[in-house]
Design a protein around this motif. Structure first.
Motif, PDB file in Angstrom:
ATOM      1  N   SER A   6       0.229 -34.991 -10.935  1.00  0.00           N
ATOM      2  CA  SER A   6      -1.076 -34.784 -11.528  1.00  0.00           C
ATOM      3  C   SER A   6      -0.893 -34.554 -13.024  1.00  0.00           C
ATOM      4  O   SER A   6       0.234 -34.439 -13.516  1.00  0.00           O
ATOM      5  CB  SER A   6      -1.779 -33.586 -10.879  1.00  0.00           C
ATOM      6  N   THR A   7      -1.985 -34.474 -13.760  1.00  0.00           N
ATOM      7  CA  THR A   7      -1.900 -34.342 -15.210  1.00  0.00           C
ATOM      8  C   THR A   7      -1.245 -33.045 -15.639  1.00  0.00           C
ATOM      9  O   THR A   7      -0.701 -32.954 -16.747  1.00  0.00           O
ATOM     10  CB  THR A   7      -3.300 -34.430 -15.839  1.00  0.00           C
ATOM     11  N   ASP A  73     -10.681 -27.036  -8.449  1.00  0.00           N
ATOM     12  CA  ASP A  73     -10.288 -27.914  -9.547  1.00  0.00           C
ATOM     13  C   ASP A  73      -8.879 -28.465  -9.329  1.00  0.00           C
ATOM     14  O   ASP A  73      -8.609 -29.634  -9.606  1.00  0.00           O
ATOM     15  CB  ASP A  73     -10.343 -27.162 -10.880  1.00  0.00           C
ATOM     16  N   ARG A  74      -7.982 -27.603  -8.842  1.00  0.00           N
ATOM     17  CA  ARG A  74      -6.616 -28.033  -8.587  1.00  0.00           C
ATOM     18  C   ARG A  74      -6.570 -29.103  -7.505  1.00  0.00           C
ATOM     19  O   ARG A  74      -5.877 -30.109  -7.624  1.00  0.00           O
ATOM     20  CB  ARG A  74      -5.776 -26.828  -8.152  1.00  0.00           C
ATOM     21  N   GLU A  77      -8.038 -32.406  -8.819  1.00  0.00           N
ATOM     22  CA  GLU A  77      -7.128 -33.058  -9.758  1.00  0.00           C
ATOM     23  C   GLU A  77      -6.017 -33.817  -9.037  1.00  0.00           C
ATOM     24  O   GLU A  77      -5.663 -34.940  -9.399  1.00  0.00           O
ATOM     25  CB  GLU A  77      -6.537 -32.028 -10.713  1.00  0.00           C
TER      26      GLU A  77
END
Length: 264
Positions: A6-7, A73-74, A77
């Protein structure tokens, strides 16, 4: 097992079975990846992609510092990163908390469709008095991890009661791992209790929202609410099916999904 990132640099491990258009299978709050094993044989024309959710069966150095506000959010993502790593626009198929994750991920990811079985969204009147996370957290703090997770099982999996819960848990393969993940389940529940369903979900992809008549009433209500908030949604309710619908009646669930996708 394949991996991507992920980012934020989190490693995402996933298993891909079969060929064809990918279907990303996102399990619920306490289910292991193996939850989807009864479902996958019914998706022969698809490539089933089963990720290992960060925090659920993986090691994250910063897991203890992850706040409840960051949990969803995690999750979103990592799903978006996984979508970017796959060839072709996948179908996102989520169950419970995985269904909420799929819907939120689809607001900013290129997907063919979203299938959501009883998304973990609380109706407003239920959310305002929800205290499961607090009750679980108190038990965890007192060293009663097993009892904490039992509260989740009682409220979400067996809201109408069960004659011998301890005996049922003893036969449930996921049970030991669920106890180990007590803190993560508390954080997940805090995220669910904080989530407010908007009047309109900004999801361009067509969606299929599913529920069972034997699941918790509040989740059945929330499934209808999610359906109403999606601009391109179909709602189907299965008679005699509980919150564990995808694993309980995989042939019925997969047939409905295939029919939905063929029409689009």
């Amino acid at each position: 097992m394949q991996t991507t990132q992920s980012t934020d640099g989190t490693e995402i491990a996933y298993e891909r079975r079969g060929d064809g258009r990918p279907v990303v299978l996102l399990h619920g709050g306490m289910a292991p990846r193996e939850y989807w094993d009864p479902v996958i044989p019914h998706f022969e024309e698809y490539a089933a992609v089963v990720p290992r959710r960060p925090g659920f069966g993986t090691c994250l150095d910063d897991l203890d510092e992850t706040s409840a506000d960051e949990v969803l959010d995690r999750e979103v993502e990592y799903v978006r990163a996984l979508v970017d790593d796959l060839d072709g626009a996948p179908v996102l198929f989520g169950h419970s908390f995985g269904a909420l994750t799929a819907i939120e991920a689809a607001t900013d990811a290129t997907v063919r469709a979203v299938v959501a079985y009883e998304p973990a969204v609380l109706p407003e009147e239920f959310r305002e008095r929800a205290d499961l996370a607090d009750r679980m957290a108190s038990l965890v703090e007192d060293g009663e991890r097993r009892e904490a997770v039992k509260r989740y099982v009682e409220q979400v999996l067996h809201p109408d009661g069960i004659d011998d819960l301890d005996a049922w848990l003893a036969e449930w393969p996921a049970w030991p791992d669920c106890v180990d993940l007590a803190e993560e389940v508390v954080r997940m529940n805090r995220a669910v209790e904080a989530y407010e369903l908007p009047e309109r979900l900004d999801v361009d992809a067509p969606a299929l929202v599913l529920a069972g008549t034997e699941g918790p009433d509040f989740l059945r209500a929330s499934a209808r609410g999610v359906h109403d908030a999606l601009p391109r949604s179909r709602f189907v309710e299965f008679d005699g099916v509980s919150h564990g619908g995808p694993a309980e009646v995989p042939e019925r669930i997969s047939a409905e999904m295939r029919s939905f996708l063929r029409a689009r």
